[in-house]
Enzyme design. Structure first.
Site, mmCIF file in Angstrom:
data_model
loop_
_atom_site.group_PDB
_atom_site.id
_atom_site.type_symbol
_atom_site.label_atom_id
_atom_site.label_comp_id
_atom_site.label_asym_id
_atom_site.label_seq_id
_atom_site.Cartn_x
_atom_site.Cartn_y
_atom_site.Cartn_z
ATOM 1 N N CYS A 67 66.328 42.632 47.435
ATOM 2 C CA CYS A 67 67.302 41.715 46.823
ATOM 3 C C CYS A 67 66.969 40.317 47.328
ATOM 4 O O CYS A 67 66.179 40.144 48.232
ATOM 5 C CB CYS A 67 68.706 42.079 47.280
ATOM 6 N N ARG B 279 63.108 38.797 43.109
ATOM 7 C CA ARG B 279 63.292 39.891 44.075
ATOM 8 C C ARG B 279 64.259 40.951 43.560
ATOM 9 O O ARG B 279 64.458 41.980 44.193
ATOM 10 C CB ARG B 279 63.794 39.334 45.400
ATOM 11 N N TRP C 177 68.793 44.145 43.418
ATOM 12 C CA TRP C 177 68.030 45.237 42.805
ATOM 13 C C TRP C 177 68.695 46.500 43.319
ATOM 14 O O TRP C 177 68.683 46.783 44.521
ATOM 15 C CB TRP C 177 66.562 45.200 43.217
ATOM 16 N N ASN D 91 70.589 43.025 52.071
ATOM 17 C CA ASN D 91 69.338 43.521 51.482
ATOM 18 C C ASN D 91 68.830 44.604 52.410
ATOM 19 O O ASN D 91 68.607 44.361 53.589
ATOM 20 C CB ASN D 91 68.319 42.392 51.366
ATOM 21 N N GLY D 92 68.695 45.826 51.892
ATOM 22 C CA GLY D 92 68.236 46.927 52.745
ATOM 23 C C GLY D 92 68.994 48.189 52.401
ATOM 24 O O GLY D 92 69.655 48.279 51.364
ATOM 25 N N GLU E 111 45.248 50.292 36.725
ATOM 26 C CA GLU E 111 45.918 48.981 36.715
ATOM 27 C C GLU E 111 46.341 48.608 35.296
ATOM 28 O O GLU E 111 47.462 48.134 35.076
ATOM 29 C CB GLU E 111 44.995 47.920 37.304
ATOM 30 N N LYS F 44 50.263 48.007 34.133
ATOM 31 C CA LYS F 44 50.696 46.766 33.457
ATOM 32 C C LYS F 44 51.461 47.075 32.175
ATOM 33 O O LYS F 44 52.536 46.564 31.926
ATOM 34 C CB LYS F 44 49.470 45.898 33.141
ATOM 35 N N GLU G 115 54.842 48.744 32.886
ATOM 36 C CA GLU G 115 55.910 47.998 33.563
ATOM 37 C C GLU G 115 56.436 46.840 32.717
ATOM 38 O O GLU G 115 57.579 46.433 32.907
ATOM 39 C CB GLU G 115 55.493 47.543 34.945
ATOM 40 N N HIS H 284 39.606 67.796 31.493
ATOM 41 C CA HIS H 284 40.229 68.867 32.308
ATOM 42 C C HIS H 284 41.743 68.881 32.130
ATOM 43 O O HIS H 284 42.469 69.286 33.029
ATOM 44 C CB HIS H 284 39.860 68.661 33.782
ATOM 45 N N LYS I 295 59.999 42.033 42.166
ATOM 46 C CA LYS I 295 58.670 41.573 42.559
ATOM 47 C C LYS I 295 58.249 42.115 43.914
ATOM 48 O O LYS I 295 57.078 42.359 44.158
ATOM 49 C CB LYS I 295 58.654 40.038 42.607
HETATM 50 C C1 AGP Z 1 52.515 45.351 40.107
HETATM 51 O O1 AGP Z 1 52.459 44.718 38.846
HETATM 52 C C2 AGP Z 1 53.923 45.713 40.501
HETATM 53 N N1 AGP Z 1 54.773 44.573 40.459
HETATM 54 C C3 AGP Z 1 53.993 46.481 41.795
HETATM 55 O O2 AGP Z 1 53.290 47.690 41.621
HETATM 56 C C4 AGP Z 1 53.397 45.777 43.038
HETATM 57 O O3 AGP Z 1 52.001 45.691 42.932
HETATM 58 C C5 AGP Z 1 53.730 46.624 44.284
HETATM 59 O O4 AGP Z 1 55.136 46.696 44.411
HETATM 60 C C6 AGP Z 1 53.122 46.070 45.575
HETATM 61 O O5 AGP Z 1 53.631 44.786 45.809
HETATM 62 P P1 AGP Z 1 52.930 43.892 46.960
HETATM 63 O O6 AGP Z 1 51.525 43.627 46.501
HETATM 64 O O7 AGP Z 1 53.775 42.656 47.028
HETATM 65 O O8 AGP Z 1 52.944 44.688 48.223
#
Ligand code: AGP
Length: 607
Positions: free
Chosen positions: A2, A27, A72, A98-99, A480, A484, A487, A503, A602
């Protein structure tokens, strides 16, 4: 994870709090709220974004001290009641957190048994009631927070307001908190670059620290000790305001920033004349580099995919056994830590709790771990104490793009540096360094001539699922690309090493099933093209990322997208770009919230 922001001084708090939240929304953005002190505490909170909160904050809400939170959701649905701040029953204590409070259930049951009426489903709310009970027993604001924290287990970045007390009490354990000191004012925030709008003088709270903020003064403390004067540092990495400029979204802006951010990452870190890398932060002599028995790379999400590319580069260039690990698994798999091995924690934010926990586990067992991190002064960077900053600049979009490229580039430089301390020849080193130095321009050239992205969008946007395939260094690129598209466009995606497709995953294919295949002209090309044939035989629609000039490969695809040719181990730096654009444009076409996708944040600062 958060966002937390607080202010105490001589300015009107609400507008400062809302501005602080805007910069922290990456965040988490399920709900937002503020609490303002004007003798009594008043709060305003709602589900949705800060822009939604702005509409409901009463104009008569005034005060020179306040705390603010963007959420979040971890415990409790996304509702107004579960939004922070949370109040004690009589409204005399307000908290933002936050936590995770791990023993919240037992505490909730106990509080209810004591007659407390809980208003939310959250774990955090218990803190407001515990602190209030301590205040009722006559404890000071600081000591009431200390007593409450002795009763809970878990993690916190916590700020507390008290009616009729011009003070903010903060506490940090596992979730980042920075305190900023201004002239007659003080600030608190989840990360340091939010403070630089107001001040560069800051205090980084460590786990177990508490802080008492009054207008212009900060005192720190620990649970078992008194007050002390904190160490004030100057925040030297001010990214300032990452502005959208002419771009419609941060994700597209950051995709287009990759040529420059790659230049920032590579610049000054290669030595062409002897085909070497030069990463200052590594601080290992050639002899030490020679004696590393094995390497472990640890990360989450996109950072994990960069680790998976880096692993192959290290083994290719340096012939050192290297493994990549999912950070959230690492600590709990009781890892065997070798004191002579080298561990890297890879993280854009430097705040990912899973990765930070892995760092602490490695250090607990005597391992040496270095950070490969973007945010300067972040928790992982500080915990590691040394490593590599990837210099991507602020990455605001939740979907990581330029940070991935710079993580891969940083690991490539390290691979060359390690290789040249071992068996990598000067010619091979020069070839790799030359290729790496060309990458920023090549990315720029590709971005100027992107190929059939819009056709690829049409092929995937209504699909039930999309399969991504690649071999060797293209396999993590496939993962990757899948991440993308999932998400930001919410399309179910699968990513497999192309050889694995037969497989099992091939069972998914039917007419027009979109399959994205990454196929640079490397040693895997022939086999990958065979997999393309197997997919086509089932009626799949092939979107092929291939090397410029490889007309044979292009001829096998329904939609062919060419990227410039480069060193085999560096191809991910080019083949990933069209996948980023595919995800972005598909999300826009589907009307998704590209920069703040649903359910995501993020920086994931909870395990
Ligand atoms: C990637 O697009 C995502 N936002 C997520 O997987 C991110 O890479 C992951 O949470 C790791 O974040 P960081 O690189 O800040 O540790």
């Amino acid at each position: 994870m958060c966002g937390i922001f607080g202010y105490i001084g001589d300015k009107n708090a609400p507008s400062l709090l809302l501005n602080g939240l805007r910069k922290l929304e990456y965040r988490g953005y399920d709900s937002a709220g503020i609490a303002v002190l004007n003798s009594e505490i008043s709060i305003s909170k709602c589900t949705g974004r800060v822009s939604d909160l702005e509409k409901v904050v009463p104009s008569e809400m005034v005060g020179k001290c306040g705390i603010a939170h963007t959420r979040w959701a971890t415990h409790g649905a996304v509702t107004d009641e579960n939004a922070h701040p949370h109040l004690s029953e009589d409204g005399s204590v307000a908290i933002i957190h936050n936590g995770i409070i791990e023993n919240h259930r037992a505490l909730r049951n106990w509080l209810v048994a004591e007659g407390v009426i809980l208003r939310s489903e959250t774990d955090s709310e218990v803190l407001a009631h515990l602190i209030h009970r301590a205040r009722e027993d006559g404890l000071s604001p600081l000591n009431s927070v200390k007593r409450a924290l002795k009763q809970v287990r878990g993690t916190w970045g916590l700020c507390v307001l008290f009616a009729n007390e011009d003070v903010i009490v903060c506490a940090r354990n596992g979730s980042p908190l920075w305190v900023g000191l201004g002239d007659g004012e003080a600030f608190v925030a989840s990360d340091s670059h939010v403070l630089t709008t107001h001040t560069r003088d800051a205090v980084h709270l460590e786990d177990g620290d508490l802080a008492v903020l009054t207008a212009g003064e900060v005192k720190t403390s620990r649970i078992g000790s008194g007050l002390s004067d904190p160490t004030i540092i100057t925040i030297d990495e001010s990214w300032g305001e990452a502005e959208l400029g002419d771009f419609p979204h941060f994700m597209l802006k950051e995709i287009h920033e990759q040529p420059e951010s790659l230049r920032q990452c590579i610049s000054g870190r290669t030595l062409l004349k002897n085909g070497n890398g030069k990463l200052g932060g590594i601080e290992l002599s050639p002899k030490q580099l020679l004696n590393i028995p094995h390497i472990r790379l640890i990360g989450c999400g996109t950072a994990l995919h960069a680790c998976q590319v880096g692993r192959l580069a290290i083994e290719e260039f340096a012939r050192v056994p290297t493994q990549s690990h999912v950070a959230s698994e690492f600590k709990y798999n009781n890892p065997v830590i070798s004191p002579n091995a080298l561990y890297f924690a890879v993280s854009q934010s430097g705040e990912t709790a899973d990765t930070l926990a892995a760092v602490k586990e490695i250090q607990l067992k005597g391992g040496q771990v270095m950070g490969i991190v973007n945010v300067v002064g972040s928790s992982i960077a500080r915990q590691c104490g040394r490593g590599i900053y990837i210099h991507s600049g602020p990455e605001q979009a939740v979907a990581s793009t330029k940070a991935f490229s710079n993580m891969v580039a940083s690991l490539a430089i390290f691979s060359i540096q390690l290789g040249r301390a071992r068996n990598l020849s000067i010619d091979a080193g020069k070839s790799a360094v030359r290729a790496l130095n060309k990458i920023p321009k090549q990315v720029e050239n590709y971005l100027a001539n992107q190929g059939s992205i819009s056709e690829a969008v049409e092929a995937v946007k209504n699909a039930n699922h999309v399969l991504f395939l690649g071999r060797g260094p293209s396999a993590p690129v496939a993962r990757e690309g899948a991440l993308k598209l999932m998400e930001v466009a919410y399309i179910p995606c699968l990513a497999y090493p192309a050889g694995e497709m037969k497989h099992g995953p091939i069972a998914l294919l039917e007419k027009d099933s979109p399959v994205v295949v990454i196929c640079p002209n490397d040693k895997f090309r022939e086999k990958t093209l065979s997999n393309v044939q197997e997919c086509k035989a089932r009626g799949a629609k092939i979107i092929l990322i291939h090397e410029e000039g490889d007309e044979e490969a292009a001829g096998e695809a329904d939609i062919a997208i060419a990227v410039p040719k480069t060193h085999n181990m560096l191809s991910p730096l080019l083949t990933v770009i069209p996948l980023q654009l595919l995800a972005y444009h598909t999300a826009v076409d589907l009307g998704c919230d590209v920069d703040k996708p649903r359910n995501l944040a993020k920086s994931v600062t909870v395990e």
